[in-house]
Write an enzyme that holds these catalytic residues in place. Structure first.
Site, PDB file in Angstrom:
ATOM      1  N   HIS A  47       0.843  -1.190   0.000  1.00 33.73           N
ATOM      2  CA  HIS A  47       0.000   0.000   0.000  1.00 33.73           C
ATOM      3  C   HIS A  47       0.883   1.248   0.000  1.00 33.73           C
ATOM      4  CE1 HIS A  47      -3.838  -2.111   1.741  1.00 33.73           C
ATOM      5  NE2 HIS A  47      -3.370  -2.692   0.643  1.00 33.73           N
ATOM      6  N   GLU A  49       1.401   3.693   2.099  1.00 34.18           N
ATOM      7  CA  GLU A  49       2.200   3.957   3.296  1.00 34.18           C
ATOM      8  C   GLU A  49       3.456   3.080   3.351  1.00 34.18           C
ATOM      9  OE1 GLU A  49      -2.185   3.827   4.716  1.00 34.18           O
ATOM     10  OE2 GLU A  49      -0.996   3.082   3.030  1.00 34.18           O
ATOM     11  N   TRP A 167     -17.909   7.685 -36.370  1.00 40.22           N
ATOM     12  CA  TRP A 167     -17.600   8.190 -35.037  1.00 40.22           C
ATOM     13  C   TRP A 167     -18.242   9.550 -34.891  1.00 40.22           C
ATOM     14  CZ3 TRP A 167     -15.592   4.747 -31.882  1.00 40.22           C
ATOM     15  CH2 TRP A 167     -14.809   3.715 -32.387  1.00 40.22           C
ATOM     16  N   ASP A 197     -22.357  -2.658 -32.715  1.00 40.52           N
ATOM     17  CA  ASP A 197     -21.000  -2.111 -32.852  1.00 40.52           C
ATOM     18  C   ASP A 197     -19.885  -3.140 -32.719  1.00 40.52           C
ATOM     19  OD1 ASP A 197     -22.127   0.398 -33.149  1.00 40.52           O
ATOM     20  OD2 ASP A 197     -21.930   0.913 -31.022  1.00 40.52           O
ATOM     21  N   LEU A 201     -14.316  -3.162 -26.019  1.00 43.86           N
ATOM     22  CA  LEU A 201     -14.486  -2.786 -24.610  1.00 43.86           C
ATOM     23  C   LEU A 201     -13.220  -2.985 -23.797  1.00 43.86           C
ATOM     24  CD1 LEU A 201     -18.115  -3.953 -23.721  1.00 43.86           C
ATOM     25  CD2 LEU A 201     -17.330  -1.738 -24.551  1.00 43.86           C
ATOM     26  N   ARG A 204      -7.348   1.175 -24.277  1.00 51.07           N
ATOM     27  CA  ARG A 204      -6.195   1.193 -25.180  1.00 51.07           C
ATOM     28  C   ARG A 204      -5.644   2.615 -25.228  1.00 51.07           C
ATOM     29  NH1 ARG A 204     -10.424  -1.168 -27.601  1.00 51.07           N
ATOM     30  NH2 ARG A 204     -10.726   0.471 -29.147  1.00 51.07           N
ATOM     31  N   LEU A 293     -28.829   3.053 -20.509  1.00 47.60           N
ATOM     32  CA  LEU A 293     -28.652   4.334 -19.826  1.00 47.60           C
ATOM     33  C   LEU A 293     -29.988   4.849 -19.303  1.00 47.60           C
ATOM     34  CD1 LEU A 293     -26.104   6.109 -22.209  1.00 47.60           C
ATOM     35  CD2 LEU A 293     -25.699   5.441 -19.843  1.00 47.60           C
TER      36      LEU A 293
END
Length: 359
Positions: A47, A49, A167, A197, A201, A204, A293
């Site tokens: 971590h 710390e 696009w 499409d 996913l 890159r 959505l």
């Protein structure tokens, strides 16, 4: 720049690297000399710390530690950070945010104080809470932090009347979107986006090796995702949330599925998010389409919006809008963004903000 600001900057280096651990930063100071900095690395690695303590070496005794999140006090993939801080001889610790994780939640501060270490809470709190918003939400609610991302024309369209969507925005905007993907635990899309499409996913980025890919989450009521989808040959894992039990070929690597039926025979999105939170997935980056959505907004499950807006007009009543679903019946039901930020990316505009209903 204050020492806590330096710790916050160090923590930003952990974005997309530390998941599912929070992106924590730390700085160790002695007198007015900065001895070291650290940030949380990949799961199982030190971590923030511990990284800073190791880098400071023998000079760490009687120094001051600045850290963005309360040090852990439990055994996980790594030993407790509080134990290492106490054993190092650090005299004082500044902590930006108390950890809402029930395994810590003030216990880390208590252990440090019992060991005679002076602890100061609060400096850099507001900025740090933004950087740790996914961790905070998951700890407090058990649900991941959900960001709705869409790329649209100036008139709010995400595709032409023929369904073509590549696009709308610029290559520069797409690169920023890839960086957002990298900082997320999971990318979520509906199956129609996959069918139309065939997206990969993946995150890159030019001139940067990407060692970790976010989990791909597909909302697919009837298990229609093609077995030859491009994403299934990519690095990383794909999870398909269905409304009924669906079995895919065992030959497809890194593919898992589970049914989350609602009363209408669709996928129960709240159950999906609860399941992801238990993995744990702390942040979900939703990239469409319009139907998924809309469902997330209708159910009040969106925390943040990232809208890439192209200076173009698509028009047409049959052209798809960015957010479907039922939507607001009255203006008092609409969502309004708070904490809005606007950024020019080439000729596009990126608008981000937090969702608040009924303003």
């Amino acid at each position: 720049m204050s020492y806590m600001d330096m710790a916050i900057t160090a923590g930003k280096k952990a974005r997309g690297l530390s998941n599912p651990n929070p992106p924590v930063g730390a700085v160790i100071v002695k007198g007015k000399q900065v001895l070291s900095e650290g940030f949380t690395g990949k799961p199982g690695s030190p971590h923030a710390e511990i990284m800073a303590i190791s880098a400071a070496g023998d000079n760490v005794r009687d120094s001051t530690l600045y850290v963005t999140l309360e040090p852990c006090c439990h055994f996980g993939r790594t030993p407790p950070c509080t134990e290492a801080i106490i054993n190092s001889g650090i005299a004082k610790v500044f902590i930006a945010v108390e950890d809402p994780d029930g395994r810590v939640s003030g216990k880390g501060v208590e252990q440090l104080r019992k060991a005679g270490i002076e602890v100061v809470l609060g400096p850099g709190k507001e900025e740090t809470k933004v950087d740790l918003e996914a961790h905070i939400k998951l700890s407090e609610t058990g649900l991941p932090f959900v960001t709705a991302k869409f790329a649209m024309s100036l008139d709010g369209k995400i595709a032409s009347s023929s369904g073509e969507s590549k696009w709308i925005t610029s290559e520069e905007s797409r690169m920023v979107s890839h960086a957002m993907r990298l900082e997320s635990d999971a990318i979520m899309v509906g199956v129609n986006t996959v069918l139309v499409d065939d997206p990969r996913l993946t995150a890159r980025l030019e001139n940067r090796n990407v060692d970790r890919q976010p989990l791909r989450v597909i909302i697919d009521s009837d298990g229609r995702i093609p077995v030859n989808s491009s994403m299934l040959s990519e690095d990383g894992s794909t999870f398909v949330a269905t409304a009924r039990n669906v079995r895919f070929s065992d030959r497809i690597k890194n593919l898992s599925t589970r049914a989350f039926p609602d009363k209408k025979g669709k996928v129960d999105l709240i159950s999906v998010l609860e399941y992801l939170g238990k993995i744990p997935v702390s942040s979900v980056f939703v990239e469409g389409g319009s139907e998924i959505l809309g469902s997330l907004f209708d159910q009040g499950l969106v925390d943040k919006v990232a809208a890439f807006i192209s200076p173009s007009i698509i028009g047409g009543t049959d052209s798809l809008g960015a957010v479907g679903g039922i939507g607001a019946k009255f203006m008092s039901d609409k969502y309004v963004l708070t904490g809005v930020k606007r950024e020019f990316i080439g000729s596009d505009i990126l608008v981000t903000g937090y969702c608040k209903k009924g303003v």
